[in-house]
Write a protein that holds these residues in place. Structure first.
Motif, PDB file in Angstrom:
ATOM      1  N   GLY A  99      -9.464  17.210  14.179  1.00  0.00           N
ATOM      2  CA  GLY A  99     -10.161  16.657  13.326  1.00  0.00           C
ATOM      3  C   GLY A  99     -10.949  15.266  13.488  1.00  0.00           C
ATOM      4  O   GLY A  99     -11.655  14.746  12.572  1.00  0.00           O
ATOM      5  N   LYS A 100     -10.505  14.730  14.601  1.00  0.00           N
ATOM      6  CA  LYS A 100     -10.913  13.311  14.991  1.00  0.00           C
ATOM      7  C   LYS A 100     -11.333  13.384  16.336  1.00  0.00           C
ATOM      8  O   LYS A 100     -10.968  14.101  17.478  1.00  0.00           O
ATOM      9  N   TRP A 101     -12.448  12.448  16.640  1.00  0.00           N
ATOM     10  CA  TRP A 101     -12.544  12.163  18.064  1.00  0.00           C
ATOM     11  C   TRP A 101     -11.627  11.531  18.706  1.00  0.00           C
ATOM     12  O   TRP A 101     -10.761  10.832  18.251  1.00  0.00           O
ATOM     13  N   PRO A 102     -11.513  11.500  20.170  1.00  0.00           N
ATOM     14  CA  PRO A 102     -10.352  10.757  20.747  1.00  0.00           C
ATOM     15  C   PRO A 102     -10.668   9.266  20.818  1.00  0.00           C
ATOM     16  O   PRO A 102     -11.803   8.739  21.178  1.00  0.00           O
ATOM     17  N   PHE A 103      -9.821   8.464  20.662  1.00  0.00           N
ATOM     18  CA  PHE A 103      -9.794   7.075  20.628  1.00  0.00           C
ATOM     19  C   PHE A 103      -8.898   6.520  21.499  1.00  0.00           C
ATOM     20  O   PHE A 103      -7.599   6.994  21.319  1.00  0.00           O
ATOM     21  N   THR A 104      -9.037   5.136  21.945  1.00  0.00           N
ATOM     22  CA  THR A 104      -8.153   4.577  22.792  1.00  0.00           C
ATOM     23  C   THR A 104      -7.215   3.867  21.931  1.00  0.00           C
ATOM     24  O   THR A 104      -7.693   3.063  20.930  1.00  0.00           O
ATOM     25  N   ARG A 105      -5.890   4.279  22.097  1.00  0.00           N
ATOM     26  CA  ARG A 105      -4.959   3.304  21.145  1.00  0.00           C
ATOM     27  C   ARG A 105      -4.685   2.153  21.477  1.00  0.00           C
ATOM     28  O   ARG A 105      -4.605   1.812  22.686  1.00  0.00           O
ATOM     29  N   PHE A 106      -4.875   1.055  20.608  1.00  0.00           N
ATOM     30  CA  PHE A 106      -4.571  -0.211  20.937  1.00  0.00           C
ATOM     31  C   PHE A 106      -3.345  -0.726  20.250  1.00  0.00           C
ATOM     32  O   PHE A 106      -3.241  -0.714  18.926  1.00  0.00           O
ATOM     33  N   LEU A 107      -2.175  -1.046  21.001  1.00  0.00           N
ATOM     34  CA  LEU A 107      -0.918  -1.383  20.300  1.00  0.00           C
ATOM     35  C   LEU A 107      -0.582  -0.112  19.448  1.00  0.00           C
ATOM     36  O   LEU A 107      -0.310   0.862  19.960  1.00  0.00           O
ATOM     37  N   CYS A 108      -0.351  -0.248  18.112  1.00  0.00           N
ATOM     38  CA  CYS A 108      -0.092   1.117  17.151  1.00  0.00           C
ATOM     39  C   CYS A 108      -1.146   1.704  16.547  1.00  0.00           C
ATOM     40  O   CYS A 108      -0.975   2.222  15.637  1.00  0.00           O
ATOM     41  N   GLU A 110      -4.084   3.799  15.991  1.00  0.00           N
ATOM     42  CA  GLU A 110      -4.753   4.796  16.360  1.00  0.00           C
ATOM     43  C   GLU A 110      -6.187   4.868  16.492  1.00  0.00           C
ATOM     44  O   GLU A 110      -6.680   5.265  17.143  1.00  0.00           O
ATOM     45  N   GLU A 111      -6.875   4.415  15.364  1.00  0.00           N
ATOM     46  CA  GLU A 111      -8.265   4.030  15.399  1.00  0.00           C
ATOM     47  C   GLU A 111      -8.500   2.736  15.058  1.00  0.00           C
ATOM     48  O   GLU A 111      -8.836   2.022  14.238  1.00  0.00           O
ATOM     49  N   PRO A 112      -8.471   1.788  16.052  1.00  0.00           N
ATOM     50  CA  PRO A 112      -8.436   0.357  16.028  1.00  0.00           C
ATOM     51  C   PRO A 112      -9.657  -0.322  15.553  1.00  0.00           C
ATOM     52  O   PRO A 112      -9.701  -1.211  14.525  1.00  0.00           O
ATOM     53  N   ALA A 113     -10.947   0.231  15.734  1.00  0.00           N
ATOM     54  CA  ALA A 113     -12.087  -0.317  15.088  1.00  0.00           C
ATOM     55  C   ALA A 113     -12.264  -0.076  13.483  1.00  0.00           C
ATOM     56  O   ALA A 113     -12.398  -0.803  12.747  1.00  0.00           O
ATOM     57  N   SER A 114     -11.682   1.330  13.133  1.00  0.00           N
ATOM     58  CA  SER A 114     -11.830   1.793  11.860  1.00  0.00           C
ATOM     59  C   SER A 114     -10.735   0.753  11.160  1.00  0.00           C
ATOM     60  O   SER A 114     -10.913   0.488   9.842  1.00  0.00           O
ATOM     61  N   ALA A 115      -9.716   0.705  11.487  1.00  0.00           N
ATOM     62  CA  ALA A 115      -8.557   0.044  10.811  1.00  0.00           C
ATOM     63  C   ALA A 115      -8.841  -1.472  11.089  1.00  0.00           C
ATOM     64  O   ALA A 115      -8.652  -2.272   9.670  1.00  0.00           O
ATOM     65  N   LEU A 116      -9.415  -2.071  12.041  1.00  0.00           N
ATOM     66  CA  LEU A 116     -10.178  -3.476  11.709  1.00  0.00           C
ATOM     67  C   LEU A 116     -11.071  -3.603  10.564  1.00  0.00           C
ATOM     68  O   LEU A 116     -11.194  -4.557   9.930  1.00  0.00           O
ATOM     69  N   ALA A 117     -12.082  -2.624  10.868  1.00  0.00           N
ATOM     70  CA  ALA A 117     -13.143  -2.604   9.624  1.00  0.00           C
ATOM     71  C   ALA A 117     -12.590  -2.669   8.197  1.00  0.00           C
ATOM     72  O   ALA A 117     -13.013  -3.172   7.341  1.00  0.00           O
TER      73      ALA A 117
END
Length: 327
Positions: A99-108, A110-117
């Motif tokens: 159900g998700k696009w592939p994202f490059t994991r950063f540290l822990c 899973e979706e670094p840009a969405s988590a940051l946003a």
């Protein structure tokens, strides 16, 4: 997802919930591929038992272990990129996985840009809430309602951040439930502002009804069936009612409240920004997708939202002191 002034909250929570839910309903092309499934099976069989598993656990960074990343999860992550490489080599479009696009994991993350946003939205909300508290006296009629609403919103953005950091059964449900709570509380806030200041009994009745609705909603999804379609329809319906209610209030007060336009601009901004979600493109540089772009674009809206809340709360306080009839 997350995740505010009533129309803002409705759109933020509604769109993020709808798209997150719709993305999770069915399996995706990538995780259905035999090459992906065989890769995961082989990886788990080779690396996730006995000495190999103990070796994985001993070398795993503490932050990965604390956020629940397992050997099987690592296999899925590695095999996802193996499958993506094969798709690209053959000239096919990048597939989604679970159900998700592939994202490059950063540290822990899973979706670094969405988590940051999500984190930035929460920080903006917190910053402006502190400004609201330092600017508006506690005697203002909407003070406590706005404070409580802001705490509900902060909670939703917290779980949105957690969910985008690590997608699990618990974090998924908390993200959805907290988004629903924000939408329902925004209905209550709308009721208090438009009706409850003159007729407090109405707000109490609506508040009790909304608590019952939320309890029934969560109970059904938890104990009977986590029906994604029902959840999406429920949030959509409530969000649209709330949105139209506030738009009507803006229209009715456009001649009497000089700051009404802030509410109108916020609503129009969120309508336009929500269209970003419709793009749904593979992540740029495997980090920035449409969902993350939309969340990032909503960060500045908090500043206009709280500017409106401050103006309105001070106006209400002044009208109460002078005995003028509330709008």
């Amino acid at each position: 997802m997350g995740h505010h002034f009533a129309p803002v909250t409705s759109l933020i929570a509604l769109v993020s919930t709808v798209l997150l839910l719709s993305a999770s309903v069915h399996g995706s092309q990538g995780d259905k591929e035999p090459v992906y499934r065989d890769c995961v099976k082989q990886c788990v069989r080779t690396n996730c038992t006995g000495d190999r598993l103990r070796g994985f656990q001993s070398t795993q960074p503490p932050y990965m272990a604390l956020t629940g990343w397992t050997c099987r999860d690592d296999c899925r992550y590695q095999c996802m990129w193996t499958t993506v490489g094969l798709y690209q080599a053959e000239g096919y479009r990048v597939p989604q996985f679970h159900g998700k696009w592939p994202f490059t994991r950063f540290l822990c993350f899973e979706e670094p840009a969405s988590a940051l946003a999500s984190l930035l939205n929460g920080l903006a909300c917190l910053l402006m809430l502190l400004r609201y508290r330092s600017t508006v006296p506690r005697q203002s009629p909407m003070y406590h309602t706005i404070n409580a609403f802001s705490l509900v919103s902060l909670n939703a953005w917290f779980w949105s951040t957690v969910f985008h950091t690590r997608d699990t059964y618990l974090t998924e449900k908390m993200d959805y439930f907290c988004a629903s709570a924000v939408i329902l509380y925004s209905i209550y806030m709308c009721c208090v502002r438009t009706l409850g200041l003159r007729r407090p009994g109405v707000s109490s009745m609506v508040g009790a009804l909304l608590i019952l609705v939320f309890t029934s909603h969560v109970s059904y999804l938890t104990f009977i069936s986590f029906d994604y379609g029902y959840n999406m329809a429920a949030n959509t319906t409530i969000g649209m009612v709330n949105l139209l209610w506030w738009l009507c209030w803006c229209w009715q007060n456009r001649r009497t409240l000089p700051y009404w336009w802030k509410c109108g601009v916020v609503v129009m901004l969120l309508h336009g920004l929500a269209l970003l979600e419709l793009l749904d493109f593979p992540p740029l540089y495997w980090v920035l997708d449409a969902h993350a772009a939309w969340h990032l674009s909503t960060v500045p809206v908090h500043f206009l939202f709280y500017s409106f809340l401050i103006d309105d709360s001070l106006h209400l306080l002044n009208t109460e002191k002078t005995g003028v009839k509330l709008e």
